[in-house]
Design an enzyme around this catalytic site. Structure first.
Site, PDB file in Angstrom:
ATOM      1  N   CYS A 117       0.813  -1.227   0.000  1.00  0.00           N
ATOM      2  CA  CYS A 117       0.000   0.000   0.000  1.00  0.00           C
ATOM      3  C   CYS A 117       0.843   1.273   0.000  1.00  0.00           C
ATOM      4  O   CYS A 117       0.356   2.354  -0.326  1.00  0.00           O
ATOM      5  CB  CYS A 117      -0.946  -0.014   1.188  1.00  0.00           C
ATOM      6  SG  CYS A 117      -1.857  -1.555   1.302  1.00  0.00           S
ATOM      7  N   HIS A 257      -3.475   6.732   2.681  1.00  0.00           N
ATOM      8  CA  HIS A 257      -3.915   5.412   2.213  1.00  0.00           C
ATOM      9  C   HIS A 257      -5.320   5.116   2.748  1.00  0.00           C
ATOM     10  O   HIS A 257      -5.589   5.269   3.939  1.00  0.00           O
ATOM     11  CB  HIS A 257      -2.919   4.355   2.700  1.00  0.00           C
ATOM     12  CG  HIS A 257      -3.352   2.966   2.409  1.00  0.00           C
ATOM     13  ND1 HIS A 257      -3.867   2.583   1.184  1.00  0.00           N
ATOM     14  CD2 HIS A 257      -3.354   1.843   3.179  1.00  0.00           C
ATOM     15  CE1 HIS A 257      -4.169   1.302   1.223  1.00  0.00           C
ATOM     16  NE2 HIS A 257      -3.874   0.827   2.418  1.00  0.00           N
ATOM     17  N   ASN A 287     -10.118  -0.559  -0.057  1.00  0.00           N
ATOM     18  CA  ASN A 287      -8.660  -0.459   0.004  1.00  0.00           C
ATOM     19  C   ASN A 287      -8.089  -0.968  -1.316  1.00  0.00           C
ATOM     20  O   ASN A 287      -8.200  -2.154  -1.627  1.00  0.00           O
ATOM     21  CB  ASN A 287      -8.172  -1.297   1.193  1.00  0.00           C
ATOM     22  CG  ASN A 287      -6.670  -1.275   1.369  1.00  0.00           C
ATOM     23  OD1 ASN A 287      -5.938  -0.888   0.469  1.00  0.00           O
ATOM     24  ND2 ASN A 287      -6.223  -1.712   2.533  1.00  0.00           N
TER      25      ASN A 287
END
Ligand code: UT7
Length: 330
Positions: A117, A257, A287
């Site tokens: 990520c 994020h 996500n």
């Protein structure tokens, strides 16, 4: 006297598939419910790419959009950096497929990086280093994930969280006041096991047994990752603010994020920065790992939330555990 070379983000782009998987859809797949997902994560739906789409297709689409905004063509690129943990293939790099699909010539170096990520921030940092030292003029930094291909739709701990998507940024050499002010990258390799895909690599190659045991899918100790995410994202933000002598109040926008609204809420409280100044799109996309930050940035840019002179902090954390920041003056 000429001012020092900087890298400026001259274009952003993104791509998400049309296919929408809602929390209600997931209720029919695993033992979960809309209330739990919404309350514990803030996610309502995520995009899922259709079977014939590969990561490089989404990455190429996002890159074309970013190039268009930058007013550049594919052959202006000196480098394509593709951050992904869901490459088209183990060999060659997904960035090479992107290069071919956008029609860039061989004057361009194309490679992948895997920092989960945090990948797009690692990409910005690498691009910035090449640009500042005069070794590249225009670099495409892409974050792309096709996580639906590596999710276990029998594991409610993970499958409700992630979605597919791509985001791209063009970084270009400039000598003005705006651009990337700093990047800071961190990894704690003692935490590799709290977020990983056990099989399919050299440590545990694919076999009938690994497939049988569903070891090619993402496994996560969610509670542990949550704890580190709050701490390290806040720490990374503080390092970036201190390094640039910028106060939290002076930040125009935080592009963090998009993992969990509770993580972002906790980070915002630790930093004393209202959530209003965070870009939030996890409700619609979930996500998207490496794609998360550039996808959110592109939405902010195209949505008119970014203005010349703005100070923007990007922070991300993911598997590794790897995390980092990029401070940018727009
Ligand atoms: O992108 C990389 C970074 N990743 C992250 O930042 C993710 C970080 N972790 C998280 O966001 C959260 O830990 C999760 C959203 C993954 C989980 O939330 P949580 O509040 O930490 O839940 P939990 O894992 O502590 O589980 C609480 C309960 C458990 O049931 P019991 O043992 O209390 O009976 C789980 O089995 O919730 C249950 N549960 C679910 N229930 C309904 C776990 N997943 C689900 C689900 N639907 N999808």
């Amino acid at each position: 006297m000429p001012t020092e070379l900087r890298s400026r983000i001259t274009g952003t782009g993104s791509y998400v598939a049309d296919g929408v998987l809602t929390n209600q859809d997931l209720e029919r797949i695993v033992d979960t419910n809309d209330d739990w997902i919404t309350e514990r994560t803030g996610i309502k739906e995520r995009r899922i790419a259709s079977r014939e789409v590969a990561s490089s297709d989404m990455a190429a689409a996002a890159t074309r959009n970013a190039l268009e905004m930058a007013g550049l063509g594919p052959n202006d690129l000196d480098m394509i950096i593709c951050a992904t943990v869901t490459p088209d293939r183990q060999l060659p790099a997904t960035a090479a497929y992107v290069q071919r699909k956008i029609g860039a010539t061989s004057n361009c170096a194309s490679f992948d990086i895997a920092a989960a990520c945090a990948g797009s921030l690692y990409g910005i940092s690498i691009a910035d280093s090449f640009i500042r030292t005069g070794r590249a003029k225009h670099v495409a930094v892409i974050g792309v994930e096709l996580l639906s291909r590596v999710l276990d739709y029998k594991d409610r701990n993970t499958c409700v969280l992630f979605g597919d998507g791509a985001g791209a940024m063009i970084l270009s050499a400039d000598q003005g006041e705006s651009g990337v002010l700093s990047t800071h990258l961190f990894t704690d390799g003692s935490l590799t096991d709290i977020l990983h895909i056990p099989a399919g690599g050299s440590a545990l190659p694919t076999s009938a047994e690994t497939v049988e045991r569903r070891m090619h899918y993402v496994r996560m100790e969610g509670r542990d990752v949550f704890k580190y995410a709050v701490k390290y994202l806040a720490d990374a933000a503080k390092v970036a603010l201190d390094a640039n002598a910028i106060g939290a109040d002076d930040l125009s926008l935080v592009v963090a994020h998009q993992a969990n609204i509770r993580i972002l809420d906790a980070v915002s409280k630790r930093l004393g920065i209202s959530l209003d100044r965070f870009i939030l799109n996890l409700e619609r996309f979930g996500n998207t790992s490496s794609a998360s930050v550039p996808l959110a940035l592109d939405e902010a840019v195209r949505g008119g939330r970014v203005h010349s002179g703005d100070t923007i902090l990007m922070i991300a954390l993911g598997g590794g555990i790897s995390w980092g920041s990029a401070m940018v003056r727009w």
